[in-house]
Design a protein around this motif. Sequence first.
Motif, PDB file in Angstrom:
ATOM      1  N   GLU A  30     -40.581 -18.559  25.223  1.00  0.00           N
ATOM      2  CA  GLU A  30     -41.569 -17.479  24.712  1.00  0.00           C
ATOM      3  C   GLU A  30     -42.693 -17.491  26.050  1.00  0.00           C
ATOM      4  OE1 GLU A  30     -43.231 -16.854  20.671  1.00  0.00           O
ATOM      5  OE2 GLU A  30     -44.435 -18.411  21.893  1.00  0.00           O
ATOM      6  N   TYR A  34     -44.027 -14.157  28.415  1.00  0.00           N
ATOM      7  CA  TYR A  34     -45.300 -13.487  28.578  1.00  0.00           C
ATOM      8  C   TYR A  34     -45.836 -13.808  29.959  1.00  0.00           C
ATOM      9  CZ  TYR A  34     -46.168 -12.573  23.531  1.00  0.00           C
ATOM     10  OH  TYR A  34     -46.408 -12.093  22.353  1.00  0.00           O
ATOM     11  N   ASP A  36     -45.961 -12.012  32.533  1.00  0.00           N
ATOM     12  CA  ASP A  36     -46.999 -10.961  33.131  1.00  0.00           C
ATOM     13  C   ASP A  36     -48.214 -10.972  32.602  1.00  0.00           C
ATOM     14  OD1 ASP A  36     -45.221  -9.514  34.457  1.00  0.00           O
ATOM     15  OD2 ASP A  36     -44.271  -8.208  32.916  1.00  0.00           O
ATOM     16  N   LEU A  37     -48.364 -11.442  31.500  1.00  0.00           N
ATOM     17  CA  LEU A  37     -49.894 -11.797  30.744  1.00  0.00           C
ATOM     18  C   LEU A  37     -50.674 -12.679  31.749  1.00  0.00           C
ATOM     19  CD1 LEU A  37     -51.942 -11.501  28.679  1.00  0.00           C
ATOM     20  CD2 LEU A  37     -50.938 -13.122  27.464  1.00  0.00           C
ATOM     21  N   ARG A  39     -49.936 -13.269  34.830  1.00  0.00           N
ATOM     22  CA  ARG A  39     -50.179 -12.752  36.007  1.00  0.00           C
ATOM     23  C   ARG A  39     -51.452 -11.839  35.762  1.00  0.00           C
ATOM     24  NH1 ARG A  39     -45.044 -10.328  38.833  1.00  0.00           N
ATOM     25  NH2 ARG A  39     -45.183  -9.017  36.912  1.00  0.00           N
ATOM     26  N   LEU A  40     -51.311 -11.099  34.623  1.00  0.00           N
ATOM     27  CA  LEU A  40     -52.447 -10.078  34.728  1.00  0.00           C
ATOM     28  C   LEU A  40     -53.879 -10.763  34.480  1.00  0.00           C
ATOM     29  CD1 LEU A  40     -50.914  -7.318  32.631  1.00  0.00           C
ATOM     30  CD2 LEU A  40     -52.190  -6.953  34.733  1.00  0.00           C
ATOM     31  N   MET A  41     -53.846 -11.879  33.793  1.00  0.00           N
ATOM     32  CA  MET A  41     -55.189 -12.667  33.220  1.00  0.00           C
ATOM     33  C   MET A  41     -55.573 -13.197  34.714  1.00  0.00           C
ATOM     34  SD  MET A  41     -56.002 -13.168  30.483  1.00  0.00           S
ATOM     35  CE  MET A  41     -55.734 -13.183  28.591  1.00  0.00           C
ATOM     36  N   TRP A  43     -55.346 -11.741  37.619  1.00  0.00           N
ATOM     37  CA  TRP A  43     -55.818 -10.434  38.188  1.00  0.00           C
ATOM     38  C   TRP A  43     -57.161  -9.994  37.698  1.00  0.00           C
ATOM     39  CZ3 TRP A  43     -56.315  -5.702  35.950  1.00  0.00           C
ATOM     40  CH2 TRP A  43     -56.587  -4.622  36.853  1.00  0.00           C
ATOM     41  N   ARG A  44     -57.121 -10.235  36.272  1.00  0.00           N
ATOM     42  CA  ARG A  44     -58.422  -9.869  35.607  1.00  0.00           C
ATOM     43  C   ARG A  44     -59.412 -10.553  35.726  1.00  0.00           C
ATOM     44  NH1 ARG A  44     -59.455 -10.562  29.087  1.00  0.00           N
ATOM     45  NH2 ARG A  44     -60.169 -12.718  29.868  1.00  0.00           N
ATOM     46  N   PHE A 125     -50.271 -15.160  21.386  1.00  0.00           N
ATOM     47  CA  PHE A 125     -49.676 -15.401  22.442  1.00  0.00           C
ATOM     48  C   PHE A 125     -49.429 -16.778  22.877  1.00  0.00           C
ATOM     49  CE2 PHE A 125     -53.911 -14.339  23.942  1.00  0.00           C
ATOM     50  CZ  PHE A 125     -54.097 -15.392  24.712  1.00  0.00           C
ATOM     51  N   ARG A 127     -50.626 -19.975  23.975  1.00  0.00           N
ATOM     52  CA  ARG A 127     -51.832 -20.252  24.258  1.00  0.00           C
ATOM     53  C   ARG A 127     -51.874 -21.072  25.629  1.00  0.00           C
ATOM     54  NH1 ARG A 127     -53.236 -16.944  20.744  1.00  0.00           N
ATOM     55  NH2 ARG A 127     -53.927 -17.723  18.605  1.00  0.00           N
TER      56      ARG A 127
END
Lengths: 288, 441
Positions: A30, A34, A36-37, A39-41, A43-44, A125, A127
Amino acid sequence: MTSNIVVSENEEWTQIIRPQRAWWDLRLGELWQYRDLARLMVWRDFVSAHKQTILGPLWHLIKPILSSGVYTVIFSNVAKLSTDGLPPFLFYMAGNTIWSYFSTCLSGTSNTFVSNKGIFGKVYFPRLIIPISTVLSDLITFGIRFGIFVVFLLYFGFSSSDVRPNLYILLLPVLLIIMAGIGVGIGMIVSSLTTKYRDLQQVLGFGVQLMMYASPVIYPLSTVPAQWRWLLLANPVTPVIEIFRKAFLGVGSLEPIYLLYSLAFMLIVLLVGILIFNRVENTFVDTV
Amino acid sequence: MSNTVICVENVSKHYRLGIINTGTFRGDVRRWWAKLRGLPDPDLKIGQKEANHQSDETVLALKDVSFNIQQGEAVGIIGQNGAGKSTLLKLLSRITAPTSGVIKTKGRIASMLEVGTGFHPELTGRENIFVNGAILGMSRAEVRRKFDEIVDFSGVEKYIDTPVKRYSSGMYVRLAFAVAAQLEPEILIVDEVLAVGDIAFQKKCLDKMEKAGQLGGTVIIVSHNMSVISRLCQRAILLKSGIVEYDGTSLDAIGKYLELSVGFVGYRKWDNSDSGPGNDTVRLKSIRVCTEDGKTRETFDIRRPIIVEFEYWVLKENVKLTPAFQLSNENGMIVFMSGGIHNSEWVDRPRAVGLYKSRCRIPGNLLAEGTFSIRAIINTMLWDRKPVIHLDVKEAVSFQVFDMLEGDSARGKHLGAYYGVVRPILDWETSMENGVFPELA
């Protein structure tokens, strides 16, 4: 429409939620879904940290230079601490660069649950994504700081013959993995416990500071009196800092074999951290 | 293989109130150490089985809840505050684990327990779409593919590169819902998020969810807005202090809910001829509102007729009686009154002792949406003077009228405010009288 229909057990459920998961069930598949999440975190965090700042990512350049400068003035010029014959600025910068990766990993993960309780309480998601993205964010910061360090290293390397980078440089990935592992491991344990005992966060601040003074960040291991050396050697980050300096500056009093201790420490603390974290993530929303 | 996509089996959830641990870290460690060695809890008094803070400060948010949801169903979850609705959604969306029981699900679940979870105020709308999409479980490629659709649905394309902290709350909600709506999950869980946003956007969201249902998606909605539930869900589960109080068609469940929460009753009865309201001439046995086929209801479709039914004992020979009622709306305004004076067969006929039943039919498409109550009266008309009132029961029964917004009620396709105490569908005619204006000719 009617309730209480007993559905046969052998159906293909994609998800079975039970009160407790087996402790070894880390749901790594799992986690991969996730990715991509994560990676985006990363970046965020990076982007949002620099919104509405004038200098933006330049702060990553300024901070290590300033702190190394301050260390040089206070510890070298005022307190006259030895730097093993190395240019003080470079000495402190080396220690700082590798140490700050550890300390940001640790403090970043240590409030995973408390500072994300809003989002954790509203959407599911894995953790573990949060500590993972913290480590990756910090890796970017480390990269920038390391870049500056290399610039200064080249500058001092040409002007001083005492600085001798060597093949131990190849150990850098290992050093980083150990630092991240210990930082995240302790961070996850602390973050899991802070869901119940909020005071741990205060303790952690002191702890990190103490740990820095009990490691060769601002003084070389060689200047430590023999009867206190064990204390520094017990600190699992000591070998990493020493080897880092040895690799890039050519001066250090530990053999790489000491890294095995750090590595073992990392594996244990990381395992314990993940297991506790995994246990807590199930129901922490109820207690936090 | 059946089409059950969610199976909840005997699920309970406890919450501990007040102090969660022994209060000190030392105390917890001591207890844990004792437990590890198989010794009894050192903090217990002799003879005590469990530490008292555990036993008496536990709240059961859900008790032995079981139900199944089939693929393609839209199920509403209703209940008063504290009934366990949110806890149930939290368990279904894996935010916290149940204390006991098992929940099995099939397919991708997207839950919207809050609008815009994970939105970062400093990031732009565009950036937040990607982050929010990932939080909801979409891959980056998936978000990119649906990006235009999301922006289009949200209607904020002009501000897509503005930080969301500068958005109005309506824009914020629209963008957030747009992301979740494009997720196209197999199971969508929504908690009261439609309370925000204007009615046109609500309609858009409802349409989206309806469409998801038609395409085989399963929707679970928690809402206090009964018209949303009645429109969207065929089935509703009514929770009351943690247990499933009712599970069935949504109109029935809503009726039960209204009965529980605001004391709404569509049916009132008195067991014998001494206890009912009235006097020694006539006593009320029961009063109810029901559908044409005789089902007692607290909720009515605006297009369907409503039957008001009186049952009463006549205790004296040879009296003339007219049952009547006043219908008031939620503002206390009397919408109309109606009485048995129109019942030509009985209005002037002296009655024999016995049990009578009178029914009045309120046609469909007459009342507006809203809450109504009925004041029941039985009197004897004296025509030139005030009638003799035998009984007068204020708020005898109450009910609610819903518009399912299917386009064939008085409001047609209009979704905004629609005024008026009544809402009849009237005949309209328009003809073109002359194609040329004489002045211009």
